[in-house]
Motif scaffolding. Structure first.
Motif, PDB file in Angstrom:
ATOM      1  N   ARG A   1       0.735  -1.284  -0.004  1.00  0.00           N
ATOM      2  CA  ARG A   1      -0.018   0.020   0.007  1.00  0.00           C
ATOM      3  C   ARG A   1       0.993   1.342  -0.157  1.00  0.00           C
ATOM      4  NH1 ARG A   1      -5.476  -0.813   0.957  1.00  0.00           N
ATOM      5  NH2 ARG A   1      -5.946  -2.928   1.441  1.00  0.00           N
ATOM      6  N   SER A   2       2.148   1.076  -0.490  1.00  0.00           N
ATOM      7  CA  SER A   2       2.867   2.298  -0.558  1.00  0.00           C
ATOM      8  C   SER A   2       4.143   1.983  -1.551  1.00  0.00           C
ATOM      9  CB  SER A   2       3.732   2.507   0.771  1.00  0.00           C
ATOM     10  OG  SER A   2       4.297   3.829   0.770  1.00  0.00           O
ATOM     11  N   ALA A   3       4.980   2.718  -1.542  1.00  0.00           N
ATOM     12  CA  ALA A   3       6.253   2.637  -2.535  1.00  0.00           C
ATOM     13  C   ALA A   3       7.358   3.288  -2.130  1.00  0.00           C
ATOM     14  CB  ALA A   3       5.974   2.796  -4.078  1.00  0.00           C
ATOM     15  N   ARG A   4       8.363   2.779  -1.764  1.00  0.00           N
ATOM     16  CA  ARG A   4       9.654   3.402  -1.290  1.00  0.00           C
ATOM     17  C   ARG A   4      10.673   3.158  -2.147  1.00  0.00           C
ATOM     18  NH1 ARG A   4       7.986   5.741   2.901  1.00  0.00           N
ATOM     19  NH2 ARG A   4       6.460   4.639   4.377  1.00  0.00           N
ATOM     20  N   LEU A   5      11.952   4.048  -2.124  1.00  0.00           N
ATOM     21  CA  LEU A   5      13.067   4.072  -2.562  1.00  0.00           C
ATOM     22  C   LEU A   5      13.879   3.090  -1.648  1.00  0.00           C
ATOM     23  CD1 LEU A   5      14.839   4.541  -5.262  1.00  0.00           C
ATOM     24  CD2 LEU A   5      15.792   6.489  -3.669  1.00  0.00           C
ATOM     25  N   ILE A   6      14.221   1.977  -2.211  1.00  0.00           N
ATOM     26  CA  ILE A   6      14.850   0.912  -1.130  1.00  0.00           C
ATOM     27  C   ILE A   6      16.440   1.084  -1.639  1.00  0.00           C
ATOM     28  CG2 ILE A   6      15.263  -1.354  -0.453  1.00  0.00           C
ATOM     29  CD1 ILE A   6      12.281  -0.039   0.211  1.00  0.00           C
ATOM     30  N   PRO A   7      17.483   1.675  -0.461  1.00  0.00           N
ATOM     31  CA  PRO A   7      18.685   1.674  -1.175  1.00  0.00           C
ATOM     32  C   PRO A   7      19.431   0.315  -1.342  1.00  0.00           C
ATOM     33  CG  PRO A   7      18.200   2.663   1.251  1.00  0.00           C
ATOM     34  CD  PRO A   7      17.012   1.876   0.777  1.00  0.00           C
ATOM     35  N   VAL A   8      20.051   0.478  -2.190  1.00  0.00           N
ATOM     36  CA  VAL A   8      21.043  -0.407  -2.839  1.00  0.00           C
ATOM     37  C   VAL A   8      22.446  -0.464  -2.207  1.00  0.00           C
ATOM     38  CG1 VAL A   8      21.989  -1.832  -4.575  1.00  0.00           C
ATOM     39  CG2 VAL A   8      19.678  -1.447  -4.813  1.00  0.00           C
ATOM     40  N   ASN A   9      22.798   0.798  -2.552  1.00  0.00           N
ATOM     41  CA  ASN A   9      24.409   1.204  -2.084  1.00  0.00           C
ATOM     42  C   ASN A   9      24.169   2.795  -1.833  1.00  0.00           C
ATOM     43  OD1 ASN A   9      24.574   2.503  -4.482  1.00  0.00           O
ATOM     44  ND2 ASN A   9      25.298   0.671  -5.470  1.00  0.00           N
ATOM     45  N   LYS A  10      25.256   3.284  -1.766  1.00  0.00           N
ATOM     46  CA  LYS A  10      25.244   4.882  -1.272  1.00  0.00           C
ATOM     47  C   LYS A  10      24.767   5.689  -2.531  1.00  0.00           C
ATOM     48  CE  LYS A  10      29.011   4.874   2.035  1.00  0.00           C
ATOM     49  NZ  LYS A  10      30.346   5.188   2.255  1.00  0.00           N
ATOM     50  N   THR A  11      24.833   5.188  -3.610  1.00  0.00           N
ATOM     51  CA  THR A  11      24.233   6.054  -5.035  1.00  0.00           C
ATOM     52  C   THR A  11      22.953   5.418  -5.318  1.00  0.00           C
ATOM     53  OG1 THR A  11      26.394   6.219  -5.596  1.00  0.00           O
ATOM     54  CG2 THR A  11      25.206   6.609  -7.094  1.00  0.00           C
ATOM     55  N   TRP A  12      22.583   4.190  -5.180  1.00  0.00           N
ATOM     56  CA  TRP A  12      21.238   3.715  -6.300  1.00  0.00           C
ATOM     57  C   TRP A  12      20.481   3.322  -5.175  1.00  0.00           C
ATOM     58  CZ3 TRP A  12      21.181   4.928 -10.936  1.00  0.00           C
ATOM     59  CH2 TRP A  12      22.623   5.376 -11.908  1.00  0.00           C
TER      60      TRP A  12
ATOM     61  N   ASP B   1      -1.838   4.014  -0.340  1.00  0.00           N
ATOM     62  CA  ASP B   1      -1.505   4.218  -1.417  1.00  0.00           C
ATOM     63  C   ASP B   1      -1.278   3.143  -2.597  1.00  0.00           C
ATOM     64  OD1 ASP B   1      -1.704   5.569  -3.924  1.00  0.00           O
ATOM     65  OD2 ASP B   1       0.214   6.710  -3.639  1.00  0.00           O
ATOM     66  N   PRO B   2      -2.145   2.089  -2.689  1.00  0.00           N
ATOM     67  CA  PRO B   2      -1.854   0.859  -3.382  1.00  0.00           C
ATOM     68  C   PRO B   2      -1.626   1.363  -4.882  1.00  0.00           C
ATOM     69  CG  PRO B   2      -4.189   0.619  -2.685  1.00  0.00           C
ATOM     70  CD  PRO B   2      -3.398   2.014  -1.980  1.00  0.00           C
ATOM     71  N   GLU B   3      -2.458   2.223  -5.394  1.00  0.00           N
ATOM     72  CA  GLU B   3      -2.196   2.575  -6.851  1.00  0.00           C
ATOM     73  C   GLU B   3      -0.897   2.963  -7.147  1.00  0.00           C
ATOM     74  OE1 GLU B   3      -4.423   5.880  -9.804  1.00  0.00           O
ATOM     75  OE2 GLU B   3      -4.785   6.085  -7.873  1.00  0.00           O
ATOM     76  N   THR B   4      -0.092   3.829  -6.262  1.00  0.00           N
ATOM     77  CA  THR B   4       1.305   4.027  -6.524  1.00  0.00           C
ATOM     78  C   THR B   4       1.941   2.926  -6.563  1.00  0.00           C
ATOM     79  OG1 THR B   4       1.000   6.412  -5.894  1.00  0.00           O
ATOM     80  CG2 THR B   4       3.196   5.463  -5.977  1.00  0.00           C
ATOM     81  N   SER B   5       1.699   2.072  -5.474  1.00  0.00           N
ATOM     82  CA  SER B   5       2.604   0.617  -5.790  1.00  0.00           C
ATOM     83  C   SER B   5       2.546  -0.160  -6.757  1.00  0.00           C
ATOM     84  CB  SER B   5       1.990  -0.270  -4.600  1.00  0.00           C
ATOM     85  OG  SER B   5       2.840  -1.251  -4.057  1.00  0.00           O
ATOM     86  N   ILE B   6       1.319  -0.154  -7.164  1.00  0.00           N
ATOM     87  CA  ILE B   6       0.698  -1.087  -8.579  1.00  0.00           C
ATOM     88  C   ILE B   6       1.582  -0.218  -9.918  1.00  0.00           C
ATOM     89  CG2 ILE B   6      -0.828  -1.845  -9.994  1.00  0.00           C
ATOM     90  CD1 ILE B   6      -2.772  -1.950  -7.635  1.00  0.00           C
ATOM     91  N   GLN B   7       1.353   1.018  -9.698  1.00  0.00           N
ATOM     92  CA  GLN B   7       2.164   1.648 -10.795  1.00  0.00           C
ATOM     93  C   GLN B   7       3.636   1.557 -10.841  1.00  0.00           C
ATOM     94  OE1 GLN B   7       0.569   5.713 -10.099  1.00  0.00           O
ATOM     95  NE2 GLN B   7      -1.213   5.472 -11.396  1.00  0.00           N
ATOM     96  N   VAL B   8       4.222   1.585  -9.833  1.00  0.00           N
ATOM     97  CA  VAL B   8       5.604   1.429  -9.664  1.00  0.00           C
ATOM     98  C   VAL B   8       6.045   0.108 -10.370  1.00  0.00           C
ATOM     99  CG1 VAL B   8       7.589   1.166  -8.056  1.00  0.00           C
ATOM    100  CG2 VAL B   8       6.375   2.853  -7.802  1.00  0.00           C
ATOM    101  N   LEU B   9       5.392  -0.920  -9.919  1.00  0.00           N
ATOM    102  CA  LEU B   9       5.631  -2.313 -10.342  1.00  0.00           C
ATOM    103  C   LEU B   9       5.189  -2.310 -12.000  1.00  0.00           C
ATOM    104  CD1 LEU B   9       6.106  -5.315 -10.311  1.00  0.00           C
ATOM    105  CD2 LEU B   9       3.550  -5.485  -9.790  1.00  0.00           C
ATOM    106  N   GLN B  10       4.324  -1.871 -12.620  1.00  0.00           N
ATOM    107  CA  GLN B  10       4.112  -1.570 -13.876  1.00  0.00           C
ATOM    108  C   GLN B  10       5.131  -0.927 -14.529  1.00  0.00           C
ATOM    109  OE1 GLN B  10       0.126  -0.018 -13.368  1.00  0.00           O
ATOM    110  NE2 GLN B  10      -0.990  -1.772 -13.903  1.00  0.00           N
ATOM    111  N   ARG B  11       5.663   0.037 -14.221  1.00  0.00           N
ATOM    112  CA  ARG B  11       6.573   0.917 -14.727  1.00  0.00           C
ATOM    113  C   ARG B  11       8.020  -0.062 -14.793  1.00  0.00           C
ATOM    114  NH1 ARG B  11       4.797   5.228 -11.597  1.00  0.00           N
ATOM    115  NH2 ARG B  11       3.790   6.827 -12.985  1.00  0.00           N
ATOM    116  N   ASN B  12       8.339  -0.619 -13.743  1.00  0.00           N
ATOM    117  CA  ASN B  12       9.365  -1.569 -13.847  1.00  0.00           C
ATOM    118  C   ASN B  12       9.354  -2.529 -14.827  1.00  0.00           C
ATOM    119  OD1 ASN B  12      12.162  -2.084 -12.455  1.00  0.00           O
ATOM    120  ND2 ASN B  12      11.230  -3.947 -12.287  1.00  0.00           N
ATOM    121  N   LEU B  13       8.107  -3.231 -14.926  1.00  0.00           N
ATOM    122  CA  LEU B  13       7.994  -4.516 -15.894  1.00  0.00           C
ATOM    123  C   LEU B  13       8.167  -3.931 -17.252  1.00  0.00           C
ATOM    124  CD1 LEU B  13       4.973  -6.130 -13.927  1.00  0.00           C
ATOM    125  CD2 LEU B  13       7.343  -7.061 -14.329  1.00  0.00           C
TER     126      LEU B  13
END
Length: 198
Positions: A78-89, A121-133
Motif C-alpha cells: 500500500r505504498s512505494a519506497r526507494l529501497i537503498p542498494v548502495n550509497k548511490t542507487w 496508496d496501493p495505486e502508486t505501488s501497482i504503478q511502480v511495479l507496472q513501470r518497472n515491468l
C-alpha cells in the motif's frame, strides 16, 4: 644373410572388399561382447535408491508451494519506497504502508484497493511495479494502478522466466528474483540497464 619375405598372391578388388567386411564384423562382435560384459559388471541402482530422489523433488515442490501460499496471505502493498542498494542507487518498489518493509503482495483484483480497506496508496505501488515491468521486460502495460489480467499475465511470465512458482502474484520471491531499474537521488537519473541487486 638377408631375410626375405615370401611373395603374397595378388588379391582382386572383390576379395579385398569381402575381407574388409569380415574384419569389420569381427571387430563389431568383439566390441558388442565387451559392452555386454561392462553392463553386467556395473552395479544396478536399487529401487529404494531412486525413491529418495523422487521424494526430494516432491518435498522441494511442496516447500515452494507452501512458500507461495504464505506469500499470497501477506497484506497488500500500500505504498512505494526507494529501497537503498548502495550509497548511490536505490530501487523504487512496492512496500508496506508506513514501513520500509517490502514483504507484501499485489495480486489480480487489486483495483487499486483490496477489499474494504482504503488505507495507504496501493495505486502508486501497482504503478511502480507496472513501470518497472515495462522498463526491464519490454512489456507495454498501461500504468493505470490496477492489477488486472494484463499485469497478472506479465508477472506470471516474469516468474516463469526466473523459474519460480508462476501464480501471477507479486510477492517477496518475485521481488527478489526479478530485474529492477535503479534510481539515483544524487543525480536524479535512472540506470541504463536493469539488474537483480537484491
Amino acid at each position: 644373410m638377408a631375410f626375405s619375405l615370401p611373395k603374397l598372391p595378388k588379391l582382386s578388388g572383390r576379395t579385398l572388399v569381402v575381407l574388409a567386411a569380415v574384419g569389420a564384423l569381427a571387430v563389431g562382435a568383439v566390441a558388442a561382447n565387451a559392452s555386454k560384459k561392462q553392463e553386467a559388471a556395473a552395479p544396478k541402482p536399487a529401487s529404494d535408491q531412486a525413491a529418495p530422489l523422487t521424494a526430494n523433488k516432491a518435498s522441494d515442490q511442496t516447500s515452494l508451494e507452501a512458500a507461495a501460499a504464505a506469500e499470497a496471505k501477506l497484506g497488500q502493498c500500500r505504498s512505494a519506497r526507494l529501497i537503498p542498494v548502495n550509497k548511490t542507487w536505490g530501487i523504487p518498489m512496492p512496500s508496506v504502508n508506513g514501513s520500509n518493509s517490502t514483504d507484501c503482495n499485489l495480486k489480480y483484483g487489486d483495483n487499486p484497493h483490496r477489499g474494504s480497506d482504503r488505507t495507504g496508496d496501493p495505486e502508486t505501488s501497482i504503478q511502480v511495479l507496472q513501470r518497472n515491468l515495462n522498463s526491464c521486460y519490454g512489456t507495454k502495460l498501461a500504468i493505470d494502478g490496477i492489477y488486472g489480467k494484463n499485469t497478472r499475465g506479465v508477472v506470471t511470465m516474469v516468474q516463469r522466466k526466473h523459474k519460480i512458482i508462476a501464480d501471477g502474484i507479486y510477492g517477496p520471491k518475485t521481488r527478489s528474483a526479478m530485474n529492477w531499474r535503479l534510481y539515483s537521488t544524487s543525480t536524479r537519473s535512472w540506470s541504463k540497464t536493469c539488474s537483480s541487486p537484491l
